[in-house]
Motif scaffolding. Structure first.
Motif, short mmCIF file in Angstrom:
data_model
loop_
_atom_site.label_atom_id
_atom_site.label_comp_id
_atom_site.label_asym_id
_atom_site.label_seq_id
_atom_site.Cartn_x
_atom_site.Cartn_y
_atom_site.Cartn_z
N ARG A 36 2.01 5.64 9.63
CA ARG A 36 0.71 5.03 9.99
C ARG A 36 0.32 3.95 8.97
O ARG A 36 -0.25 2.93 9.34
CB ARG A 36 -0.39 6.08 10.08
CG ARG A 36 -0.14 7.21 11.08
CD ARG A 36 -0.01 6.80 12.56
NE ARG A 36 1.19 6.16 12.97
CZ ARG A 36 2.31 6.75 13.42
NH1 ARG A 36 2.40 8.06 13.44
NH2 ARG A 36 3.34 6.04 13.82
N GLN A 37 0.66 4.15 7.69
CA GLN A 37 0.40 3.12 6.69
C GLN A 37 1.39 1.98 6.83
O GLN A 37 1.02 0.81 6.77
CB GLN A 37 0.49 3.70 5.28
CG GLN A 37 -0.62 4.68 4.95
CD GLN A 37 -0.51 5.16 3.54
OE1 GLN A 37 -0.54 4.37 2.60
NE2 GLN A 37 -0.37 6.47 3.37
N GLU A 39 2.85 0.89 9.38
CA GLU A 39 2.50 0.05 10.54
C GLU A 39 1.55 -1.09 10.16
O GLU A 39 1.57 -2.15 10.79
CB GLU A 39 1.85 0.90 11.63
CG GLU A 39 2.81 1.81 12.33
CD GLU A 39 2.14 2.76 13.30
OE1 GLU A 39 2.85 3.31 14.15
OE2 GLU A 39 0.91 2.98 13.22
N LYS A 40 0.76 -0.89 9.14
CA LYS A 40 -0.23 -1.90 8.74
C LYS A 40 0.39 -3.09 8.01
O LYS A 40 -0.25 -4.13 7.87
CB LYS A 40 -1.30 -1.26 7.85
CG LYS A 40 -1.98 -0.07 8.45
CD LYS A 40 -2.77 -0.44 9.67
CE LYS A 40 -3.53 0.78 10.18
NZ LYS A 40 -4.05 0.60 11.50
N PRO A 45 1.18 -10.22 10.30
CA PRO A 45 -0.07 -9.67 10.84
C PRO A 45 -0.25 -9.95 12.33
O PRO A 45 -0.84 -9.13 13.04
CB PRO A 45 -1.17 -10.35 10.03
CG PRO A 45 -0.52 -11.19 9.01
CD PRO A 45 0.96 -11.12 9.19
N PRO A 48 1.73 -6.88 15.06
CA PRO A 48 1.54 -5.54 14.51
C PRO A 48 2.68 -4.60 14.90
O PRO A 48 3.24 -4.69 15.99
CB PRO A 48 0.21 -5.09 15.11
CG PRO A 48 -0.02 -5.98 16.28
CD PRO A 48 0.69 -7.27 16.01
N GLN A 156 1.06 -8.65 2.53
CA GLN A 156 -0.12 -7.92 3.03
C GLN A 156 -0.39 -6.64 2.25
O GLN A 156 -1.47 -6.08 2.35
CB GLN A 156 0.10 -7.49 4.49
CG GLN A 156 0.35 -8.60 5.46
CD GLN A 156 0.67 -8.05 6.81
OE1 GLN A 156 -0.21 -7.94 7.65
NE2 GLN A 156 1.92 -7.65 7.04
N PHE A 160 -3.93 -4.52 1.77
CA PHE A 160 -4.04 -3.23 2.47
C PHE A 160 -4.45 -2.13 1.51
O PHE A 160 -5.33 -1.32 1.80
CB PHE A 160 -2.72 -2.88 3.16
CG PHE A 160 -2.70 -1.47 3.69
CD1 PHE A 160 -3.38 -1.13 4.84
CD2 PHE A 160 -2.01 -0.47 3.02
CE1 PHE A 160 -3.39 0.18 5.32
CE2 PHE A 160 -1.99 0.83 3.49
CZ PHE A 160 -2.69 1.16 4.64
N ASP A 164 -7.80 0.40 1.42
CA ASP A 164 -7.39 1.73 1.83
C ASP A 164 -8.39 2.77 1.35
O ASP A 164 -8.87 2.78 0.30
CB ASP A 164 -5.98 2.01 1.29
CG ASP A 164 -5.45 3.35 1.73
OD1 ASP A 164 -5.74 3.74 2.87
OD2 ASP A 164 -4.73 3.98 0.94
#
Length: 164
Positions: A36-37, A39-40, A45, A48, A156, A160, A164
């Protein structure tokens, strides 16, 4: 910016990117271990990422796809070959034909990768090393924009982590 060096070495069929992050190794490792992290920050950007499967263990497999602004999915896979937690992991990274079954695309190269993380002051130095089977394979991914896409993605990570 996290990326501090990019070295293309056609003679050795290698692309090495080096970055510095304003976070400890354990935090950078956690980002790569958690789909899940990841993916960011995996992919640019505007494309995704989604990781429906992510097994950061020796013999594990990860499946991912990036979705274009137009909704087109570009799929890939990792076959994890080695893991030394909080230090490095190695994997074969390839392009898939689609995001349904993640079958390898035989027309695109597979690279052997090692992502290495070492403490650097209050932060982390990361080395992303990709080795290709031929200089033609390396040239193909460079022409596809691998350096630009990876640079945008990696750059990125600091932002991020701040949010977070």
């Amino acid at each position: 910016m996290p990326i501090i060096d990019v070295n293309q070495d056609p003679a050795n069929r290698t692309l090495t990117m080096t970055a510095h992050f304003d976070a400890p190794v354990e935090r950078i490792w956690a980002l790569y271990a958690d789909p899940r992290q990841l993916e960011k920050v995996w992919g640019p950007p505007e494309y995704p990422a989604t990781f429906p499967k992510h097994e950061l263990t020796p013999g594990g497999t990860s499946h991912y796809y990036m979705t274009s602004p137009e909704g087109e999915k570009f799929a890939g896979f990792w076959n994890v070959t080695a893991v030394d937690e909080n230090k490095q992991f190695s994997f074969d990274d390839g392009f898939a034909l689609n995001a349904d079954d993640f079958a390898p695309n035989p027309d695109l190269p597979v690279s052997k990768n090692t992502y290495r993380f070492t403490p650097d002051g209050d932060g982390t130095r990361a080395e992303y090393i990709s080795v290709y089977a031929s200089d033609e394979a390396l040239a193909q991914v460079l022409e596809m924009g691998m350096v630009e896409g990876a640079t945008t993605a990696i750059n990125q990570i600091d932002e991020f982590l701040k949010n977070d």
